[in-house]
Design an enzyme around this catalytic site. Structure first.
Site, mmCIF file in Angstrom:
data_model
loop_
_atom_site.group_PDB
_atom_site.id
_atom_site.type_symbol
_atom_site.label_atom_id
_atom_site.label_comp_id
_atom_site.label_asym_id
_atom_site.label_seq_id
_atom_site.Cartn_x
_atom_site.Cartn_y
_atom_site.Cartn_z
ATOM 1 C CG ASP A 9 -1.927 1.085 1.240
ATOM 2 O OD1 ASP A 9 -2.975 0.910 1.879
ATOM 3 O OD2 ASP A 9 -1.689 2.141 0.613
ATOM 4 C CG ASP A 109 -2.659 3.434 -2.560
ATOM 5 O OD1 ASP A 109 -3.693 2.764 -2.462
ATOM 6 O OD2 ASP A 109 -2.114 3.994 -1.596
ATOM 7 C CD GLU A 110 -5.367 -1.439 -0.634
ATOM 8 O OE1 GLU A 110 -5.875 -2.422 -0.120
ATOM 9 O OE2 GLU A 110 -5.937 -0.333 -0.702
HETATM 10 P P1 TTP Z 1 -5.201 5.014 0.803
HETATM 11 O O1 TTP Z 1 -4.146 3.981 0.545
HETATM 12 O O2 TTP Z 1 -6.342 4.644 1.670
HETATM 13 O O3 TTP Z 1 -4.547 6.318 1.462
HETATM 14 P P2 TTP Z 1 -3.148 6.975 1.210
HETATM 15 O O4 TTP Z 1 -2.311 6.195 0.263
HETATM 16 O O5 TTP Z 1 -3.366 8.405 0.836
HETATM 17 O O6 TTP Z 1 -2.500 6.969 2.645
HETATM 18 P P3 TTP Z 1 -1.910 5.737 3.486
HETATM 19 O O7 TTP Z 1 -2.069 4.490 2.638
HETATM 20 O O8 TTP Z 1 -0.472 6.085 3.713
HETATM 21 O O9 TTP Z 1 -2.695 5.684 4.735
HETATM 22 O O10 TTP Z 1 -5.787 5.520 -0.576
HETATM 23 C C1 TTP Z 1 -5.005 5.665 -1.744
HETATM 24 C C2 TTP Z 1 -5.410 6.909 -2.498
HETATM 25 O O11 TTP Z 1 -6.788 6.854 -2.819
HETATM 26 C C3 TTP Z 1 -5.231 8.186 -1.700
HETATM 27 O O12 TTP Z 1 -3.928 8.747 -1.839
HETATM 28 C C4 TTP Z 1 -6.297 9.081 -2.252
HETATM 29 C C5 TTP Z 1 -7.404 8.136 -2.706
HETATM 30 N N1 TTP Z 1 -8.520 8.145 -1.754
HETATM 31 C C6 TTP Z 1 -9.596 8.975 -2.003
HETATM 32 O O13 TTP Z 1 -9.638 9.671 -3.031
HETATM 33 N N2 TTP Z 1 -10.628 9.008 -1.093
HETATM 34 C C7 TTP Z 1 -10.622 8.271 0.052
HETATM 35 O O14 TTP Z 1 -11.569 8.352 0.856
HETATM 36 C C8 TTP Z 1 -9.489 7.418 0.309
HETATM 37 C C9 TTP Z 1 -9.439 6.588 1.568
HETATM 38 C C10 TTP Z 1 -8.470 7.386 -0.615
HETATM 39 MG MG MG Z 2 -2.056 4.122 0.484
#
Ligand code: TTP
Ligand code: MG
Length: 360
Positions: A9, A109-110
């Protein structure tokens, strides 16, 4: 052989990408937003970097609330640029697919990676694969990610969440119960707010308490299927395979030797990178209907122009369309020089499932 799954992630993905291409905001609190356009501040926070999270700003809150938390502080608000994030995501997924037996992308991103064969079912080797993946992503994209490794998808996912940002957590099968035990039930991936409340009403707050609770009571409240699902989560049981979905597009992006607004020079690059695309189109035996050209200018702004054509599997046709799209871009954006350029084919039809292309 012991199954081993790795979950990756990316850390504060959209915000990290903005910081990377805008050196002037590095180190500041950054909030990436989806502006709805109604008023200047209506919309929601897409993500916030870790600095901004310290102020209480997080995904999903309104921009209005985020601005209130940011008041008097040096916080940068930016609009989302999905095209750019998708382009980087694609490169990361390609990198991951070289490091795994199978890759299942679950969001921008995962991804889950099945690394059973590569690690020979050994967790020490799996940990080394995790370190290598983190290093490669860092080298190629200058980004950090968090990695979790376990004997199934659920444990791998829970492990990657344990240490963020830039974490690496390995949970062996015999460690799973201790690893999950003290977690509040809402932290177990897949347990939502309503279920959490129902469990809390039964006096169940942690995974350990869930496992120790009376099965007949759980069956009564949740029904047999859901109760079993909850117990599986609390004990880290998950048989879901890592399922590789074929990507619905094939693309290549390359960096120009020097910035340029010359159609011929830029097109030459497109021709060069299309070789890899052609191999992939032939290997996958797909025909496509849409051709896109992706342009990234010297300000690192990404734009995509697409055209839908008659079904074809001929990359030469895609190149001809690509050249037209590129000429159109320069025609409409005089004086804008490009740093990187890409070509993409999408809107696939699987030729193996079709008798002749003439059917279309
Ligand atoms: P995440 O992996 O949940 O969040 P992140 O990568 O920003 O932070 P981290 O993993 O370090 O906690 O989500 C990936 C991307 O998806 C995030 O950068 C932006 C998008 N996203 C949204 O647009 N809305 C949301 O509610 C979430 C959770 C994520
Ligand atoms: Mg993330």
């Amino acid at each position: 052989m012991q199954r081993i799954v790795l979950h990756v992630d990316m850390d504060s993905f959209f915000a990290a990408l903005e910081e990377l291409r805008r050196p002037e905001i590095r180190g500041k609190a950054v909030v990436v937003c989806v502006y709805s356009g109604r008023t200047s501040d209506s919309g929601a926070v897409s993500t916030a970097n870790y600095r901004a999270r310290e102020l209480g700003i997080k995904s999903g809150m309104t921009i209005y609330s985020a601005k209130r938390l940011a008041m008097d502080k040096d916080v940068v608000f930016l609009p989302v640029d999905m095209e750019h994030y998708r382009a980087v995501s694609l490169r990361i997924m390609e990198l991951l697919s070289r490091e795994a037996d199978a890759v299942e992308q679950v969001s921008v991103d995962e991804a889950y990676l099945d690394i059973t064969r590569r690690s020979k079912g050994d967790f020490l080797t799996a940990g080394k694969i995790g370190i290598k993946i983190k290093r490669k992503i860092k080298e190629q994209e200058s980004l950090t990610c968090s990695v979790g490794i376990g004997h199934n998808k659920f444990v791998a996912k829970m492990a990657s969440k344990r240490k963020k940002p830039d974490g690496l957590t390995v949970v062996k099968p015999e460690e799973v119960l201790a690893f999950l035990g003290d977690l509040p039930v809402a932290k177990l991936h897949g347990i939502g707010k309503k279920t959490e409340e129902a469990l809390n009403e039964l006096g169940i707050r942690t995974a350990k308490e869930l496992l120790g609770s009376r099965v007949d009571v759980l069956f009564g409240v949740f029904g047999e299927n859901k109760a079993k699902m909850l117990l599986d989560k609390a004990s880290g049981i998950d048989d879901e395979p890592v399922e590789q979905h074929e990507m619905q597009q094939i693309s290549r992006i390359g960096t120009l030797k020097h910035d340029s607004d010359d159609v011929d020079f830029v097109f030459q690059k497109i021709k060069e990178i299309s070789v890899g695309m052609k191999e992939n189109v032939e290997k996958r035996k797909v025909a496509f209907r849409t051709v896109s050209v992706i342009t990234i200018d010297t300000q690192l702004e990404t734009r995509t122009r697409s055209e839908t054509i008659a079904l074809t599997d001929d990359v030469e046709v895609a190149l001809a369309v690509g050249r037209r799209l590129l000429a159109g871009f320069f025609g409409e954006n005089p004086g804008i020089a490009l740093r990187r350029v890409g070509i993409r084919v999408s809107n696939f039809v699987d030729k193996k499932k079709q008798r002749t292309l003439g059917d279309f």
